[in-house]
Design a protein around this motif. Structure first.
Motif, PDB file in Angstrom:
ATOM      1  N   LEU A 153      -2.439   5.176   5.015  1.00 19.27           N
ATOM      2  CA  LEU A 153      -1.794   3.954   5.286  1.00 19.27           C
ATOM      3  C   LEU A 153      -2.224   3.202   6.582  1.00 19.27           C
ATOM      4  CD1 LEU A 153       2.037   4.529   4.490  1.00 19.27           C
ATOM      5  CD2 LEU A 153       0.449   2.952   3.564  1.00 19.27           C
ATOM      6  N   ALA A 154      -2.730   3.967   7.722  1.00  9.49           N
ATOM      7  CA  ALA A 154      -3.345   3.233   8.702  1.00  9.49           C
ATOM      8  C   ALA A 154      -4.364   3.183   8.541  1.00  9.49           C
ATOM      9  CB  ALA A 154      -3.151   4.594   9.941  1.00  9.49           C
ATOM     10  N   ASN A 155      -5.427   4.019   7.764  1.00  8.80           N
ATOM     11  CA  ASN A 155      -6.778   3.183   7.764  1.00  8.80           C
ATOM     12  C   ASN A 155      -6.716   2.104   6.586  1.00  8.80           C
ATOM     13  OD1 ASN A 155      -7.558   5.471   9.124  1.00  8.80           O
ATOM     14  ND2 ASN A 155      -8.025   6.882   7.282  1.00  8.80           N
ATOM     15  N   ILE A 156      -6.104   2.163   5.717  1.00  7.47           N
ATOM     16  CA  ILE A 156      -6.099   0.856   4.750  1.00  7.47           C
ATOM     17  C   ILE A 156      -5.736  -0.224   5.559  1.00  7.47           C
ATOM     18  CG2 ILE A 156      -5.144   0.126   2.851  1.00  7.47           C
ATOM     19  CD1 ILE A 156      -4.673   2.894   1.642  1.00  7.47           C
ATOM     20  N   ARG A 157      -4.539  -0.170   6.318  1.00  8.44           N
ATOM     21  CA  ARG A 157      -4.146  -1.159   6.897  1.00  8.44           C
ATOM     22  C   ARG A 157      -5.000  -2.046   8.092  1.00  8.44           C
ATOM     23  NH1 ARG A 157       2.122   0.580   5.841  1.00  8.44           N
ATOM     24  NH2 ARG A 157       2.405  -0.931   4.151  1.00  8.44           N
ATOM     25  N   ARG A 158      -5.921  -0.900   8.556  1.00 10.05           N
ATOM     26  CA  ARG A 158      -6.987  -1.353   9.591  1.00 10.05           C
ATOM     27  C   ARG A 158      -7.716  -2.349   8.848  1.00 10.05           C
ATOM     28  NH1 ARG A 158      -5.925   3.447  12.424  1.00 10.05           N
ATOM     29  NH2 ARG A 158      -7.516   4.428  11.250  1.00 10.05           N
ATOM     30  N   ILE A 159      -8.237  -1.949   7.441  1.00  5.69           N
ATOM     31  CA  ILE A 159      -9.021  -2.565   6.710  1.00  5.69           C
ATOM     32  C   ILE A 159      -8.501  -4.214   6.061  1.00  5.69           C
ATOM     33  CG2 ILE A 159     -10.436  -2.856   4.621  1.00  5.69           C
ATOM     34  CD1 ILE A 159     -10.660   0.182   4.835  1.00  5.69           C
TER      35      ILE A 159
ATOM     36  N   PHE B 145       0.750  -1.218   0.201  1.00  8.43           N
ATOM     37  CA  PHE B 145      -0.072  -0.115  -0.004  1.00  8.43           C
ATOM     38  C   PHE B 145       0.772   1.500   0.161  1.00  8.43           C
ATOM     39  CE2 PHE B 145      -3.048  -2.992   2.285  1.00  8.43           C
ATOM     40  CZ  PHE B 145      -4.001  -3.245   0.972  1.00  8.43           C
ATOM     41  N   GLU B 146       1.894   1.092   0.579  1.00  7.79           N
ATOM     42  CA  GLU B 146       2.969   2.391   0.826  1.00  7.79           C
ATOM     43  C   GLU B 146       3.353   2.773  -0.734  1.00  7.79           C
ATOM     44  OE1 GLU B 146       6.145   4.324   3.785  1.00  7.79           O
ATOM     45  OE2 GLU B 146       6.461   1.995   3.295  1.00  7.79           O
ATOM     46  N   GLU B 147       3.813   1.543  -1.497  1.00  8.13           N
ATOM     47  CA  GLU B 147       4.106   1.805  -2.983  1.00  8.13           C
ATOM     48  C   GLU B 147       2.951   2.387  -3.675  1.00  8.13           C
ATOM     49  OE1 GLU B 147       5.974  -0.925  -6.665  1.00  8.13           O
ATOM     50  OE2 GLU B 147       4.987  -1.871  -4.939  1.00  8.13           O
ATOM     51  N   LEU B 148       1.777   1.891  -3.472  1.00  6.73           N
ATOM     52  CA  LEU B 148       0.792   2.373  -4.345  1.00  6.73           C
ATOM     53  C   LEU B 148       0.474   3.546  -4.136  1.00  6.73           C
ATOM     54  CD1 LEU B 148      -2.827   0.517  -4.573  1.00  6.73           C
ATOM     55  CD2 LEU B 148      -2.566   3.060  -4.015  1.00  6.73           C
ATOM     56  N   LEU B 149       0.411   4.214  -2.589  1.00  4.62           N
ATOM     57  CA  LEU B 149       0.239   5.663  -2.468  1.00  4.62           C
ATOM     58  C   LEU B 149       1.145   6.496  -2.840  1.00  4.62           C
ATOM     59  CD1 LEU B 149      -1.312   5.410   1.204  1.00  4.62           C
ATOM     60  CD2 LEU B 149      -2.550   5.959  -1.158  1.00  4.62           C
ATOM     61  N   ASP B 150       2.522   5.932  -2.897  1.00  3.28           N
ATOM     62  CA  ASP B 150       3.600   6.963  -3.360  1.00  3.28           C
ATOM     63  C   ASP B 150       3.402   7.108  -4.927  1.00  3.28           C
ATOM     64  OD1 ASP B 150       4.832   7.242  -0.826  1.00  3.28           O
ATOM     65  OD2 ASP B 150       6.342   5.529  -1.165  1.00  3.28           O
ATOM     66  N   ALA B 151       3.039   6.009  -5.616  1.00  6.70           N
ATOM     67  CA  ALA B 151       2.930   6.015  -7.151  1.00  6.70           C
ATOM     68  C   ALA B 151       1.737   6.757  -7.569  1.00  6.70           C
ATOM     69  CB  ALA B 151       2.949   4.683  -7.573  1.00  6.70           C
TER      70      ALA B 151
ATOM     71  N   GLU C 133      -2.473  -7.823   2.379  1.00  9.29           N
ATOM     72  CA  GLU C 133      -1.496  -6.841   1.333  1.00  9.29           C
ATOM     73  C   GLU C 133      -0.433  -7.779   1.126  1.00  9.29           C
ATOM     74  OE1 GLU C 133       1.341  -2.806   2.235  1.00  9.29           O
ATOM     75  OE2 GLU C 133       0.335  -3.779   3.895  1.00  9.29           O
ATOM     76  N   GLN C 134      -0.135  -8.759   1.278  1.00 11.55           N
ATOM     77  CA  GLN C 134       0.777  -9.611   0.621  1.00 11.55           C
ATOM     78  C   GLN C 134       0.339 -10.234  -0.585  1.00 11.55           C
ATOM     79  OE1 GLN C 134       2.091 -12.411   3.671  1.00 11.55           O
ATOM     80  NE2 GLN C 134       3.517 -11.224   4.618  1.00 11.55           N
TER      81      GLN C 134
ATOM     82  N   CYS D 256      -1.771  -5.352  -4.088  1.00 21.07           N
ATOM     83  CA  CYS D 256      -2.405  -4.358  -3.741  1.00 21.07           C
ATOM     84  C   CYS D 256      -2.761  -3.572  -5.442  1.00 21.07           C
ATOM     85  CB  CYS D 256      -1.770  -3.226  -3.159  1.00 21.07           C
ATOM     86  SG  CYS D 256      -1.073  -3.809  -1.614  1.00 21.07           S
ATOM     87  N   LEU D 257      -4.211  -3.343  -5.389  1.00 20.19           N
ATOM     88  CA  LEU D 257      -4.631  -2.574  -6.645  1.00 20.19           C
ATOM     89  C   LEU D 257      -5.071  -1.250  -6.286  1.00 20.19           C
ATOM     90  CD1 LEU D 257      -6.945  -5.461  -8.006  1.00 20.19           C
ATOM     91  CD2 LEU D 257      -4.558  -4.887  -8.588  1.00 20.19           C
ATOM     92  N   ALA D 258      -4.570  -0.284  -7.660  1.00 23.26           N
ATOM     93  CA  ALA D 258      -5.031   1.104  -7.477  1.00 23.26           C
ATOM     94  C   ALA D 258      -5.867   0.923  -8.851  1.00 23.26           C
ATOM     95  CB  ALA D 258      -3.946   1.874  -7.704  1.00 23.26           C
ATOM     96  N   ILE D 259      -7.272   0.971  -8.692  1.00 24.35           N
ATOM     97  CA  ILE D 259      -8.378   1.060  -9.611  1.00 24.35           C
ATOM     98  C   ILE D 259      -8.760   2.558 -10.062  1.00 24.35           C
ATOM     99  CG2 ILE D 259     -10.453   0.157 -10.316  1.00 24.35           C
ATOM    100  CD1 ILE D 259      -9.941  -2.067  -8.231  1.00 24.35           C
ATOM    101  N   GLY D 260      -8.368   2.929 -11.151  1.00 24.15           N
ATOM    102  CA  GLY D 260      -8.813   4.374 -11.504  1.00 24.15           C
ATOM    103  C   GLY D 260     -10.273   4.443 -11.844  1.00 24.15           C
TER     104      GLY D 260
END
Length: 117
Positions: free
Chosen positions: A92-98, A70-76, A104-105, A108-112
């Protein structure tokens, strides 16, 4: 010209994220790479809903990108595309709570997304 029609998938969102999508302010949806997203591509449709309500909105997928974290996703992708009201660290905290680390392993998908209606 293709004769295949766009796939439509239904996804639930928490109300605060639904409101951002419905207002057109959230242009990236973050998900774990579950099998139901295999083959998801630009042009497919996602109907978002708030569980237990009649609130829905239809979006069109504009792109799908895969990341290892998720960190790589948000950075990109840029955190403002995912949630313009929260900092990178808050997101990051909110996503990792979900999604805990074992989810995460999976990838992770970023869907436009863009609003259809």
């Amino acid at each position: 010209m293709s004769t295949t029609s766009a796939r439509v998938i239904e996804l639930n969102l928490y109300p605060q994220y639904f409101d951002l999508v419905a207002a057109g302010r959230k242009t990236r949806e973050v998900r774990v790479k579950y099998p139901k997203f295999d083959g998801l591509t630009a042009g497919d449709l996602i109907r978002f809903a708030v569980k237990g309500t009649d609130r829905t909105c239809l979006t069109r997928v504009t792109r799908v990108a895969e990341y290892t974290s998720f960190e790589e996703l948000l950075d990109a992708e840029g955190p403002s595309q995912v949630n313009p009201d929260a900092s990178l660290q808050e997101q990051l905290a909110n996503i990792r709570r979900i999604y805990p680390p074992e989810k995460e392993q999976l990838g992770c998908l970023a869907i436009g997304i863009e609003l259809v209606d």
